[in-house]
Write a protein that holds these residues in place. Structure first.
Motif, PDB file in Angstrom:
ATOM      1  N   VAL A 286       0.801  -1.235   0.000  1.00 41.84           N
ATOM      2  CA  VAL A 286       0.000   0.000   0.000  1.00 41.84           C
ATOM      3  C   VAL A 286       0.832   1.282   0.000  1.00 41.84           C
ATOM      4  N   ILE A 287       1.986   1.294   0.674  1.00 43.61           N
ATOM      5  CA  ILE A 287       2.767   2.547   0.744  1.00 43.61           C
ATOM      6  C   ILE A 287       3.280   2.981  -0.631  1.00 43.61           C
ATOM      7  N   PRO A 288       3.954   2.104  -1.403  1.00 42.74           N
ATOM      8  CA  PRO A 288       4.378   2.541  -2.747  1.00 42.74           C
ATOM      9  C   PRO A 288       3.194   2.962  -3.616  1.00 42.74           C
ATOM     10  N   ALA A 289       2.081   2.224  -3.500  1.00 40.84           N
ATOM     11  CA  ALA A 289       0.892   2.547  -4.303  1.00 40.84           C
ATOM     12  C   ALA A 289       0.335   3.924  -3.955  1.00 40.84           C
ATOM     13  N   ALA A 290       0.408   4.314  -2.676  1.00 43.59           N
ATOM     14  CA  ALA A 290      -0.096   5.628  -2.252  1.00 43.59           C
ATOM     15  C   ALA A 290       0.854   6.753  -2.643  1.00 43.59           C
ATOM     16  N   LEU A 291       2.157   6.477  -2.607  1.00 46.64           N
ATOM     17  CA  LEU A 291       3.140   7.538  -2.845  1.00 46.64           C
ATOM     18  C   LEU A 291       3.522   7.721  -4.310  1.00 46.64           C
ATOM     19  N   ASN A 292       3.457   6.657  -5.109  1.00 44.64           N
ATOM     20  CA  ASN A 292       3.866   6.746  -6.523  1.00 44.64           C
ATOM     21  C   ASN A 292       3.190   7.887  -7.285  1.00 44.64           C
ATOM     22  N   PRO A 293       1.839   7.952  -7.309  1.00 44.19           N
ATOM     23  CA  PRO A 293       1.189   9.025  -8.075  1.00 44.19           C
ATOM     24  C   PRO A 293       1.427  10.410  -7.486  1.00 44.19           C
ATOM     25  N   ILE A 294       1.595  10.479  -6.154  1.00 40.85           N
ATOM     26  CA  ILE A 294       1.827  11.774  -5.510  1.00 40.85           C
ATOM     27  C   ILE A 294       3.193  12.329  -5.921  1.00 40.85           C
ATOM     28  N   VAL A 295       4.211  11.465  -5.903  1.00 38.98           N
ATOM     29  CA  VAL A 295       5.567  11.887  -6.281  1.00 38.98           C
ATOM     30  C   VAL A 295       5.576  12.397  -7.720  1.00 38.98           C
ATOM     31  N   TYR A 296       4.944  11.641  -8.624  1.00 45.73           N
ATOM     32  CA  TYR A 296       4.910  12.075 -10.022  1.00 45.73           C
ATOM     33  C   TYR A 296       4.076  13.335 -10.190  1.00 45.73           C
ATOM     34  N   GLY A 297       2.964  13.411  -9.455  1.00 48.45           N
ATOM     35  CA  GLY A 297       2.092  14.588  -9.549  1.00 48.45           C
ATOM     36  C   GLY A 297       2.761  15.857  -9.069  1.00 48.45           C
ATOM     37  N   VAL A 298       3.554  15.740  -7.985  1.00 53.56           N
ATOM     38  CA  VAL A 298       4.224  16.906  -7.409  1.00 53.56           C
ATOM     39  C   VAL A 298       5.431  17.317  -8.238  1.00 53.56           C
ATOM     40  N   ARG A 299       6.179  16.311  -8.728  1.00 52.10           N
ATOM     41  CA  ARG A 299       7.459  16.609  -9.385  1.00 52.10           C
ATOM     42  C   ARG A 299       7.357  16.809 -10.898  1.00 52.10           C
ATOM     43  N   THR A 300       6.264  16.383 -11.504  1.00 48.57           N
ATOM     44  CA  THR A 300       6.147  16.491 -12.960  1.00 48.57           C
ATOM     45  C   THR A 300       5.174  17.608 -13.313  1.00 48.57           C
ATOM     46  N   GLN A 301       5.685  18.655 -13.926  1.00 44.05           N
ATOM     47  CA  GLN A 301       4.908  19.842 -14.233  1.00 44.05           C
ATOM     48  C   GLN A 301       3.714  19.544 -15.136  1.00 44.05           C
ATOM     49  N   GLU A 302       3.929  18.680 -16.145  1.00 47.66           N
ATOM     50  CA  GLU A 302       2.862  18.358 -17.104  1.00 47.66           C
ATOM     51  C   GLU A 302       1.679  17.677 -16.416  1.00 47.66           C
ATOM     52  N   ILE A 303       1.977  16.763 -15.482  1.00 44.09           N
ATOM     53  CA  ILE A 303       0.905  16.067 -14.758  1.00 44.09           C
ATOM     54  C   ILE A 303       0.196  17.042 -13.821  1.00 44.09           C
ATOM     55  N   LYS A 304       0.974  17.878 -13.146  1.00 44.84           N
ATOM     56  CA  LYS A 304       0.391  18.865 -12.231  1.00 44.84           C
ATOM     57  C   LYS A 304      -0.573  19.798 -12.973  1.00 44.84           C
ATOM     58  N   GLN A 305      -0.135  20.263 -14.132  1.00 44.24           N
ATOM     59  CA  GLN A 305      -0.990  21.144 -14.942  1.00 44.24           C
ATOM     60  C   GLN A 305      -2.211  20.401 -15.465  1.00 44.24           C
ATOM     61  N   GLY A 306      -2.029  19.150 -15.844  1.00 43.50           N
ATOM     62  CA  GLY A 306      -3.148  18.327 -16.332  1.00 43.50           C
ATOM     63  C   GLY A 306      -4.213  18.126 -15.271  1.00 43.50           C
ATOM     64  N   ILE A 307      -3.769  17.868 -14.014  1.00 44.10           N
ATOM     65  CA  ILE A 307      -4.707  17.686 -12.897  1.00 44.10           C
ATOM     66  C   ILE A 307      -5.455  18.996 -12.622  1.00 44.10           C
ATOM     67  N   GLN A 308      -4.718  20.117 -12.680  1.00 45.28           N
ATOM     68  CA  GLN A 308      -5.359  21.428 -12.454  1.00 45.28           C
ATOM     69  C   GLN A 308      -6.429  21.713 -13.510  1.00 45.28           C
ATOM     70  N   ARG A 309      -6.103  21.422 -14.781  1.00 44.56           N
ATOM     71  CA  ARG A 309      -7.095  21.629 -15.850  1.00 44.56           C
ATOM     72  C   ARG A 309      -8.304  20.722 -15.666  1.00 44.56           C
ATOM     73  N   LEU A 310      -8.048  19.498 -15.218  1.00 39.73           N
ATOM     74  CA  LEU A 310      -9.136  18.534 -15.000  1.00 39.73           C
ATOM     75  C   LEU A 310     -10.053  19.027 -13.875  1.00 39.73           C
ATOM     76  N   LEU A 311      -9.479  19.545 -12.806  1.00 44.47           N
ATOM     77  CA  LEU A 311     -10.249  20.052 -11.670  1.00 44.47           C
ATOM     78  C   LEU A 311     -11.032  21.313 -12.071  1.00 44.47           C
ATOM     79  N   ASN A 312     -10.417  22.153 -12.888  1.00 50.84           N
ATOM     80  CA  ASN A 312     -11.096  23.362 -13.349  1.00 50.84           C
ATOM     81  C   ASN A 312     -12.320  23.022 -14.204  1.00 50.84           C
ATOM     82  N   ARG A 313     -12.185  21.992 -15.043  1.00 50.19           N
ATOM     83  CA  ARG A 313     -13.331  21.542 -15.856  1.00 50.19           C
ATOM     84  C   ARG A 313     -14.450  21.025 -14.969  1.00 50.19           C
ATOM     85  N   GLY A 314     -14.044  20.307 -13.882  1.00 49.95           N
ATOM     86  CA  GLY A 314     -15.027  19.746 -12.969  1.00 49.95           C
ATOM     87  C   GLY A 314     -15.820  20.812 -12.258  1.00 49.95           C
ATOM     88  N   TRP A 315     -15.120  21.916 -11.882  1.00 45.46           N
ATOM     89  CA  TRP A 315     -15.802  23.025 -11.207  1.00 45.46           C
ATOM     90  C   TRP A 315     -16.630  23.847 -12.191  1.00 45.46           C
TER      91      TRP A 315
END
Length: 315
Positions: A286-315
């Motif tokens: 469970v620990i690697p599974a919980a941390l893997n997407p967070i590490v990539y989300g925080v450290r990868t600009q493209e993923i971070k921006q993609g998540i922000q755009r996805l959340l903006n569409r949702g709102w």
């Protein structure tokens, strides 16, 4: 009921009892809350990452496809292990059927080996990106990812099949209480009144061949990356190059460190509580599974921006 030549009486076992933390039963309640939060975090973070990669056209690239494979493997591993462990903690549902136990055993071994193989392919991806940047688009293609996915599936599905088959063919002589939260191969095989030498040898040889070869190739890839990076002369080139593979290296550390600690506790099991390896075995799912997407989300600009755009569409 069958009487064997060695005097053992074989009684057919229809189910097993998973007896978690035999010597530290108080751990169950205190451990259940953080475990359930880690499980929800793993499911939610990996789900968001998969949806983001699927919805964002800018993320339709080989590197992110490999990350999607890793997220899918994490989700399956979590769902295979954690709900049953929480059911034991909260509702005392310790029973697991004979076939469900060996299915869980197979999925755990197979998907952990797939994760290790995926990390190895991701290391090769980073090696090509850093050491052969001009050839990267022609080497790491969608076709490469498809072939890599087939290799990951074929190698690990075939090589881990004997583990549950060997264990399921043993005679258990009526003993069905597993001193573990999950159907780990050796925890189950230990109950048998048969010789389990072949099981131990296959688990040891198979584990070190699969995971060991992956770790060697990962280490080799990063050694070549480091050598290439140290030769860079352009200002800021070293930081940029290390940044592109930093997230992946952190994920490998999460995966291999918990695995290494788990192995070491088994080696020195006389000096630690028998419940410690059980705890680490659960956490490793469970620990690697919980941390893997967070590490990539925080450290990868493209993923971070993609998540922000996805959340903006949702709102």
């Amino acid at each position: 009921m069958t009487v064997h030549p060695n005097g053992n009486i074989s009684i057919e076992v229809s189910d097993f009892i998973l007896n978690c933390f035999v010597r530290s039963s108080s751990w169950q309640l205190s451990f259940s809350l953080p475990l359930s939060l880690l499980f929800l975090l793993a499911m939610g973070a990996n789900g968001i990452l998969l949806i983001t990669i699927r919805m964002e056209a800018s993320l339709h690239e080989p590197m992110y496809y490999l990350l999607s494979i890793l997220s899918l493997l994490d989700i399956v591993l979590c769902l295979t292990v954690i709900p049953k462990v929480l059911a034991i903690f909260w509702f005392d549902l310790k029973s697991i059927s004979f076939y469900a136990c060996f299915l869980q055993m197979y999925i755990m071994n197979c998907f952990l080996a797939m994760e290790s193989c995926t990390f190895m392919v991701m290391a090769y991806d980073r090696y090509v990106a850093i050491c052969h940047p001009l050839r990267y688009p022609s080497i790491i293609t969608d076709q490469f990812v498809a072939k890599a996915a087939i290799f990951i599936l074929a190698r690990n599905i075939i090589s881990t099949v004997p583990i549950p088959i060997l264990s399921s063919r043993l005679n258990y002589c009526g003993r069905n209480v597993i001193e573990n939260c999950i159907c780990a191969n050796m925890s189950v095989s230990r109950l048998s009144c048969d010789d389990v030498t072949i099981n131990r040898l296959y688990q040891f040889a198979g584990g070190w061949t699969l995971l060991g070869s992956d770790l060697i190739l990962i280490f080799l890839s990063y050694s070549l990356i480091l050598r290439a990076v140290l030769r860079l002369r352009a200002e800021g080139a070293v930081a940029k190059a290390l940044s592109t593979c930093g997230s992946h290296f952190i994920l490998i550390l999460f995966f291999s460190t918990i695995l290494l600690v788990f192995v070491l506790t088994h080696v020195v099991k006389k000096k630690v509580s028998p419940d410690v390896p059980v705890l680490l075995n659960v956490l490793h799912h469970v620990i690697p599974a919980a941390l893997n997407p967070i590490v990539y989300g925080v450290r990868t600009q493209e993923i971070k921006q993609g998540i922000q755009r996805l959340l903006n569409r949702g709102w």
